[in-house]
Design an enzyme around this catalytic site. Structure first.
Site, PDB file in Angstrom:
ATOM      1  N   ALA A  51       0.391  19.144 -27.152  1.00  0.00           N
ATOM      2  CA  ALA A  51       1.934  19.053 -26.887  1.00  0.00           C
ATOM      3  C   ALA A  51       2.211  20.487 -26.414  1.00  0.00           C
ATOM      4  CB  ALA A  51       2.418  18.491 -27.949  1.00  0.00           C
ATOM      5  N   ASP A  60       1.734  22.659 -44.306  1.00  0.00           N
ATOM      6  CA  ASP A  60       1.854  23.764 -43.359  1.00  0.00           C
ATOM      7  C   ASP A  60       2.765  24.693 -43.022  1.00  0.00           C
ATOM      8  OD1 ASP A  60       0.022  25.021 -41.461  1.00  0.00           O
ATOM      9  OD2 ASP A  60       0.670  23.887 -39.594  1.00  0.00           O
ATOM     10  N   LYS A  94       4.661  27.931 -42.657  1.00  0.00           N
ATOM     11  CA  LYS A  94       4.061  29.136 -42.169  1.00  0.00           C
ATOM     12  C   LYS A  94       5.285  29.479 -41.064  1.00  0.00           C
ATOM     13  CE  LYS A  94       1.704  26.636 -38.337  1.00  0.00           C
ATOM     14  NZ  LYS A  94       0.231  26.557 -37.997  1.00  0.00           N
ATOM     15  N   ASN A 141       6.885  27.839 -38.269  1.00  0.00           N
ATOM     16  CA  ASN A 141       7.785  26.532 -38.520  1.00  0.00           C
ATOM     17  C   ASN A 141       9.068  26.826 -39.094  1.00  0.00           C
ATOM     18  OD1 ASN A 141       5.720  25.048 -38.002  1.00  0.00           O
ATOM     19  ND2 ASN A 141       4.532  24.791 -39.762  1.00  0.00           N
ATOM     20  N   ASP A 179       8.502  20.958 -37.767  1.00  0.00           N
ATOM     21  CA  ASP A 179       7.374  20.204 -37.850  1.00  0.00           C
ATOM     22  C   ASP A 179       6.860  19.657 -39.264  1.00  0.00           C
ATOM     23  OD1 ASP A 179       6.748  20.794 -35.314  1.00  0.00           O
ATOM     24  OD2 ASP A 179       5.252  22.444 -35.680  1.00  0.00           O
ATOM     25  N   THR A 227      -5.283  32.869 -39.301  1.00  0.00           N
ATOM     26  CA  THR A 227      -5.335  33.409 -40.745  1.00  0.00           C
ATOM     27  C   THR A 227      -4.790  32.266 -41.657  1.00  0.00           C
ATOM     28  OG1 THR A 227      -3.903  34.349 -42.308  1.00  0.00           O
ATOM     29  CG2 THR A 227      -3.918  34.930 -39.935  1.00  0.00           C
TER      30      THR A 227
END
Lengths: 486, 213
Positions: free
Chosen positions: A30, A141, A143, A146, A159, A185
């Site tokens: 996307a 997720d 991080k 986000n 997200d 990472t």
């Protein structure tokens, strides 16, 4: 470019409703663009998927899952999904636009933040993540990319649910999958996730929040190594060093969050009760949304610090009611004028028939909105109000008696979630000596409301309620089907 | 829009075209496609023929295909524009359009009038209102004396039947409903604005062309 449209008139116009602007970012399937809603000028972010690419990579189900998840997590600190659109070749997610950009871009200006500033972001992050957990949604997720900021500088986690698209359903990360995250990472990923053990999404998110907290206060990563093997080792052993400027409480909290054993790692409710979390400003500064149609989801209460925020939209005439609300329980003896109920005419009554409630047709999906329960009573308004006050007192809720037979109850819930309970009861006179009382969840946690309804309200009303509607003998339908993305 | 007025709908093939329905209603093509997902779910729940039968409608509303309810019957009958005993997709979309938050109040008021005009006489009569009050009381397991019921109905007639002829005509209803907007609350379904997110499967087989609209 995904955007070279077949539309000959205006390539920048999507479905006649949004005008595309600049590219904000791109992912595997996307691209995200800034855009404006044509009718209102409102800025949004639009994520554009190429349908063929989605289909070819077997991601079709996951796109649906992402919508489903994002729709569930309406919270002031979570980027909101407004609408989904599709054409034969593309899928569009229309989302809230975070005007302030990435939180970590701000860090580039001042590499580390003073603890009070870091605390504010951390509180907002934890409140958002905890809310999603209460809805059975795990980010997995978390991080820097986000974590976004809105125009007012409030944090917006983006997200949620997207991880499904990036992590092969999240059943476990493959080595190559890892390389796609966090600029190559796994610095934010919990040890148990790295080790591909079956893991608890909540605990994995807590680890990531710990890493984020460290970065905010330190200005660098707790676990860092160019050698991936060494990096894995540091993470699985939770081998990190706090810089000297960390306060004692911050160190303690981090040690509990970066516990390599997910079983003994701190829980969300302990985090929100931790001295470092509660320090300084007594309440988490949770963003308040004022302009939402479904404002109920954005009630901003920090149950963790046992104090009440006031919703912006409340009228000021209720100022003294607020003051009373601050004391834990207000047992009032309201004058009759205050509690005179509104009357219901015959059509008002009829309109409440379950046969006219088409929202049921939408299945369980329909029940994410504020829930209602209703009962009838032959008791006087005063008797009903005092019974409600007794029930509220037993549960340590604050009570506020408002005009026109309305009673508000608010307070922390049993589950310790950030939203807690917020209920409005409205008493109507149907006929002389016949009252109908409607209880509405006005922005509290749905599960808390349901528990309150079945465990506190119904049993305690027993003798004054003479009939129930809506629930029948069974509890109200499942409000939010618990959904784990694991 | 003309959900009610028009009897001249073209004969539907299997399902009516999404863009045709979008043009006639407040819904976008995508929203019609999302409604199709819902429609299929309901219309294949019992009879598997892609049409909504009354039992399937009752199942969707009450989780019980045998539950009789005066008001659900009325809704079904009004949705069944062709009066052939089933709700077709086009009828479903046009009728739900009345419940859209953006649909003008006047259309909702008109629909509610037909809903409560049980015998289709063009008036809501005293005994019809009483019948409906008894039905909702029964449904809620509330028992009121006949006097109390009469009192409720009389009271409402005092407010609504302004020319005192013992029945509420459409003009009186319009005035009454405008004064009491609360009683039209159930004529608006906020979900309809979120329908694309509630039934996202449509995205995979959307027929909307890239240059449509």
């Amino acid at each position: 470019m995904a955007m070279e449209s077949n539309n000959t008139q205006d390539p920048q116009l999507i479905m006649g409703r949004y005008r595309l602007g600049r590219l904000l970012g791109r992912g595997n399937f996307a691209k995200v663009y800034k855009a404006h809603r044509v009718s209102t000028g409102e800025a949004v972010a639009i994520k554009v998927f190429n349908k063929d690419a989605v289909r070819r990579s077997g991601m079709s189900e996951k796109v649906k899952t992402e919508v489903d998840v994002m729709r569930r997590v309406h919270h002031p600190n979570v980027v909101r999904l407004h609408e989904v659109m599709a054409t034969r070749s593309r899928i569009y997610f229309v989302m809230e636009y975070a005007a302030g950009g990435e939180l970590f871009a701000r860090l580039a200006q001042s590499p580390r933040l003073p603890e009070p500033v870091a605390r504010r972001y951390f509180q907002q992050l934890v409140t958002a993540v905890e809310f999603c957990h209460s809805r059975g949604v795990y980010h997995r997720d978390l991080k820097p990319e986000n974590l976004l900021l809105d125009a007012r500088g409030d944090l917006k986690v983006s997200d949620f649910g997207l991880s499904a698209l990036q992590q092969d359903g999240g059943a476990g990360l493959r080595g190559d999958g890892l390389l796609h995250t966090a600029c190559g990472t796994p610095a934010y990923v919990a040890p148990e996730v790295l080790l591909k053990r079956g893991y608890d999404g909540a605990k994995a998110d807590i680890w990531s929040c710990g890493v984020i907290l460290f970065v905010l206060v330190a200005g660098y990563l707790p676990f860092n190594d160019t050698n991936l093997v060494l990096l894995y080792r540091k993470i699985t052993q939770s081998n990190y060093m706090c810089p000297p400027w960390f306060s004692v409480d911050a160190r303690k909290l981090l040690a509990r969050m970066l516990d390599p054993n997910p079983r003994t790692r701190i829980t969300m409710s302990r985090i929100t009760a931790h001295p470092w979390f509660l320090k300084g400003n007594a309440c988490p500064l949770v963003a308040t949304t004022t302009s939402e149609a479904s404002s109920s989801s954005s009630s901003s209460k920090g149950a963790a610090c046992k104090c009440h925020h006031h919703r912006d939209e409340e009228d000021s005439e209720e100022e003294d009611g607020r003051k009373r609300k601050r004391s834990k329980v207000t047992v009032s003896s309201p004058s009759m004028a205050v509690i005179r109920p509104s009357s219901m005419n015959a059509f008002d009554i009829i309109s409440r028939s379950s046969g006219l409630d088409l929202s049921k047709m939408f299945g369980d999906e329909g029940h994410i909105r504020p829930e209602e329960a209703r009962f009838a009573s032959r008791e006087s308004t005063a008797a009903i109000v005092s019974r409600l006050e007794e029930i509220a007192e037993a549960r340590n809720l604050s009570v506020r008696v408002k005009g026109k037979g309305r009673v508000e109850m608010e307070g922390g819930g049993r589950r310790g979630g950030a939203l807690g309970l917020a209920i409005e009861a409205e008493i109507f006179e149907v006929a002389p000596s016949v009252h109908v009382v409607e209880m509405r969840n006005t922005g509290g946690d749905s599960l808390e409301f349901r528990e309150f309804y079945t465990q506190d309200l119904r049993p305690s009303l027993g003798d004054i309620a003479w009939s129930w509607q809506g629930g029948g003998e069974s509890p109200p339908p499942a409000l939010v089907p618990r959904r784990t993305a694991t | 829009m003309g959900c009610v007025s028009s009897k001249q709908f073209k004969r539907a093939e299997e399902y009516e075209d999404s863009s045709t329905l979008a043009k006639e209603t407040t819904f976008s093509v995508n929203e019609v496609e999302a409604l199709r997902v819902l429609y299929k779910k309901i219309s294949y729940s019992i009879f598997k023929d892609g049409l909504i039968h009354k039992e399937e409608f009752q199942l969707a509303l009450f989780r019980n295909s045998n539950k009789k309810n005066l008001f659900a019957d009325r809704i079904f009958d009004l949705f069944d524009l062709k009066r052939n005993g089933v709700i077709e997709f086009g009828e479903f979309v046009r009728s739900l359009n009345i419940f859209h938050p953006d649909t003008p109040m006047a259309e909702k008021i008109a629909f509610a009038f037909r809903l409560y005009d049980l015998r289709g006489t063009g008036f809501i009569k005293h005994e019809e209102l009483k019948e409906m009050v008894l039905a909702i009381l029964n449904e809620s397991e509330l028992i009121l004396s006949d006097d109390a019921v009469e009192q409720i109905v009389d009271q409402t007639f005092k407010q609504a039947d302004t020319n005192n002829d013992g029945k509420i005509d459409y003009e009186e209803w319009k005035a009454f409903a405008s004064k009491n907007p609360g009683l039209l609350k159930n004529m608006t379904l906020p979900y309809l604005k979120d329908i694309t997110m509630v039934f996202p499967s449509f995205v995979l087989n959307s027929g909307a062309s890239d240059d449509e609209l």
